[in-house]
Design a protein around this motif. Structure first.
Motif, short mmCIF file in Angstrom:
data_model
loop_
_atom_site.label_atom_id
_atom_site.label_comp_id
_atom_site.label_asym_id
_atom_site.label_seq_id
_atom_site.Cartn_x
_atom_site.Cartn_y
_atom_site.Cartn_z
N LEU A 111 98.75 83.80 62.89
CA LEU A 111 98.22 83.45 61.58
C LEU A 111 96.94 82.66 61.77
N THR A 112 95.90 83.06 61.06
CA THR A 112 94.64 82.31 61.09
C THR A 112 94.36 81.77 59.70
N VAL A 113 94.12 80.47 59.62
CA VAL A 113 93.76 79.81 58.37
C VAL A 113 92.24 79.74 58.30
N VAL A 114 91.67 80.34 57.26
CA VAL A 114 90.21 80.40 57.13
C VAL A 114 89.76 79.67 55.88
N HIS A 115 88.77 78.81 56.06
CA HIS A 115 88.14 78.14 54.93
C HIS A 115 86.63 78.36 55.01
N VAL A 116 86.04 78.74 53.89
CA VAL A 116 84.58 78.95 53.85
C VAL A 116 83.98 77.80 53.06
N GLN A 117 83.13 77.01 53.73
CA GLN A 117 82.49 75.89 53.06
C GLN A 117 81.11 76.29 52.57
N PRO A 118 80.61 75.61 51.55
CA PRO A 118 79.27 75.97 51.03
C PRO A 118 78.20 75.83 52.10
N SER A 119 77.24 76.71 52.04
CA SER A 119 76.12 76.65 52.98
C SER A 119 75.23 75.47 52.65
N ASP A 120 74.52 74.94 53.65
CA ASP A 120 73.56 73.86 53.39
C ASP A 120 72.19 74.42 53.04
N GLU A 121 72.13 75.74 52.85
CA GLU A 121 70.87 76.37 52.43
C GLU A 121 70.95 76.65 50.95
N VAL A 122 70.12 76.00 50.14
CA VAL A 122 70.18 76.16 48.69
C VAL A 122 69.32 77.31 48.20
N GLY A 123 68.53 77.91 49.08
CA GLY A 123 67.75 79.07 48.68
C GLY A 123 66.29 78.74 48.49
N PRO A 124 65.43 79.75 48.56
CA PRO A 124 63.97 79.53 48.49
C PRO A 124 63.50 79.09 47.11
N TRP A 125 64.34 79.33 46.08
CA TRP A 125 63.90 79.00 44.72
C TRP A 125 64.14 77.53 44.39
N LEU A 126 64.85 76.82 45.25
CA LEU A 126 65.15 75.43 44.96
C LEU A 126 64.99 74.61 46.25
N ASP A 127 63.95 73.85 46.33
CA ASP A 127 63.66 73.10 47.56
C ASP A 127 64.05 71.64 47.36
N LEU A 128 65.35 71.36 47.58
CA LEU A 128 65.86 70.00 47.42
C LEU A 128 66.47 69.53 48.74
N PRO A 129 66.24 68.30 49.08
CA PRO A 129 66.85 67.78 50.32
C PRO A 129 68.36 67.58 50.13
N ILE A 130 69.12 67.84 51.19
CA ILE A 130 70.56 67.61 51.16
C ILE A 130 70.86 66.42 52.04
N SER A 131 71.52 65.45 51.48
CA SER A 131 71.74 64.20 52.20
C SER A 131 72.75 64.39 53.33
N GLU A 132 72.62 63.55 54.33
CA GLU A 132 73.59 63.55 55.43
C GLU A 132 74.98 63.18 54.93
N GLU A 133 75.03 62.30 53.92
CA GLU A 133 76.32 61.89 53.36
C GLU A 133 77.05 63.09 52.76
N TYR A 134 76.30 63.97 52.08
CA TYR A 134 76.91 65.15 51.49
C TYR A 134 77.45 66.07 52.58
N LEU A 135 76.65 66.29 53.62
CA LEU A 135 77.07 67.19 54.69
C LEU A 135 78.31 66.64 55.41
N GLU A 136 78.33 65.33 55.62
CA GLU A 136 79.48 64.72 56.27
C GLU A 136 80.73 64.85 55.40
N ALA A 137 80.57 64.62 54.11
CA ALA A 137 81.70 64.73 53.18
C ALA A 137 82.20 66.16 53.11
N ARG A 138 81.28 67.12 53.11
CA ARG A 138 81.66 68.54 53.08
C ARG A 138 82.46 68.91 54.32
N ASP A 139 81.97 68.48 55.49
CA ASP A 139 82.67 68.80 56.74
C ASP A 139 84.03 68.12 56.79
N ARG A 140 84.08 66.89 56.30
CA ARG A 140 85.34 66.16 56.30
C ARG A 140 86.36 66.84 55.39
#
Length: 296
Positions: A40-69
């Protein structure tokens, strides 16, 4: 890990997102993997840290850490739940995999080598009024392997001796459904209920007595099941035929069953459709796990 770096995931794969329905599906997947004696493999897909070329916003390290956690917490809890679900049963290896990027491309890639994908009917992002969420809907339409759709309260109060139900017609998808259903019934040690109806089939738009149509339908069902009894002599089969909507009869029979298996589309479906109306209706409406017999 990205979808381009996927390992070959044989066995059963359960997609998890931390929702109650996802956890119910995970527990069912663990028990089915135990019955089949496959990993059995448990798979989770987390949101990408790429927001796309139409929206150039910085993603904080805090958000990335919280997402990974959060991703780690979801898969770790899923592994724990899988172990609990297998208590008193055969233990099989449980792996965990976190992917990043768009959910559906990642899960469809995973399905290419899997024996079966298991998904809850609705995830955290689904609207309450929808019977199937976007992920479960996309998988039953496009996956490269059979897909089990599990509702939040699937199987609650259902006896372990309850039968497996399979919908049978003359389509190739039905043949795969029969194979899956026999195997599941055999491993569970329960009866198999094979359902075949003739309503709305052009074959029967003739002035023929209902008794003759019933006999013809029963003969056709027996022909479709021929040979399977020799492969699975331990499985008792009850044949159900009638002039009825296939989806209606299957849902009716599923009320006292533990599992329902259908083909991805029947002989009445158009070749360009990836999912037939019967399998779609059943996957949405049945209150027990439904396996849609898809293949590459």
């Amino acid at each position: 890990m990205t979808s381009q770096q996927l390992p070959r995931l044989h066995g059963i794969v359960a997609a998890v997102d931390g929702s109650p329905t996802s956890e119910t599906a995970l527990a069912w997947a663990a028990r089915d993997a135990s019955l089949r004696d496959v990993p059995l493999t448990v798979v989770h897909v987390q949101p990408s840290d790429e927001v796309g070329p139409w929206l150039d916003l910085p993603i904080s390290e805090e958000y990335l850490e919280a997402r990974d956690r959060q991703s780690t917490e979801i898969v770790d809890r899923a592994v724990e739940l899988a172990g609990t679900a297998m208590e008193g049963r055969r233990r099989v290896p449980v792996e965990k995999l976190v992917l990043r990027g768009p959910v559906m491309p990642a899960l469809l890639d995973v399905s290419k080598d899997s024996d079966m994908m298991v998904v809850g009917c609705r995830g955290l992002g689904a609207l309450a009024g929808l019977l199937l969420g976007s992920t479960s809907s996309a998988l039953v339409h496009h996956a490269h392997c059979p897909v089990a759709v599990v509702h939040e309260h699937s199987g609650s109060g259902i006896a372990v001796t309850a039968p497996v139900v399979v919908g049978v017609d003359a389509s190739p998808a039905s043949e795969l459904a029969i194979a899956i259903a026999y195997d599941e019934a055999s491993r569970r040690g329960v009866e198999l209920v094979a359902v075949h109806t003739w309503m709305n089939n052009a074959d029967f738009y003739v002035d023929v007595p209902v008794e003759d149509l019933a006999k013809q339908a029963d003969e056709e069902l027996a022909q479709r099941l021929a040979g399977w009894g020799e492969r699975y002599p331990d499985v008792t089969v009850r044949r159900v035929v009638g002039q009825d909507s296939a989806a209606h009869r299957l849902i009716e029979e599923s009320e006292d069953a533990q599992l329902l298996v259908v083909g991805s589309h029947g002989r009445g479906g158009f070749a360009g459709l990836l999912l037939g109306s019967v399998s779609w209706a059943v996957a949405q409406s049945a209150h027990i796990p439904v396996i849609v017999a898809r293949q590459s």
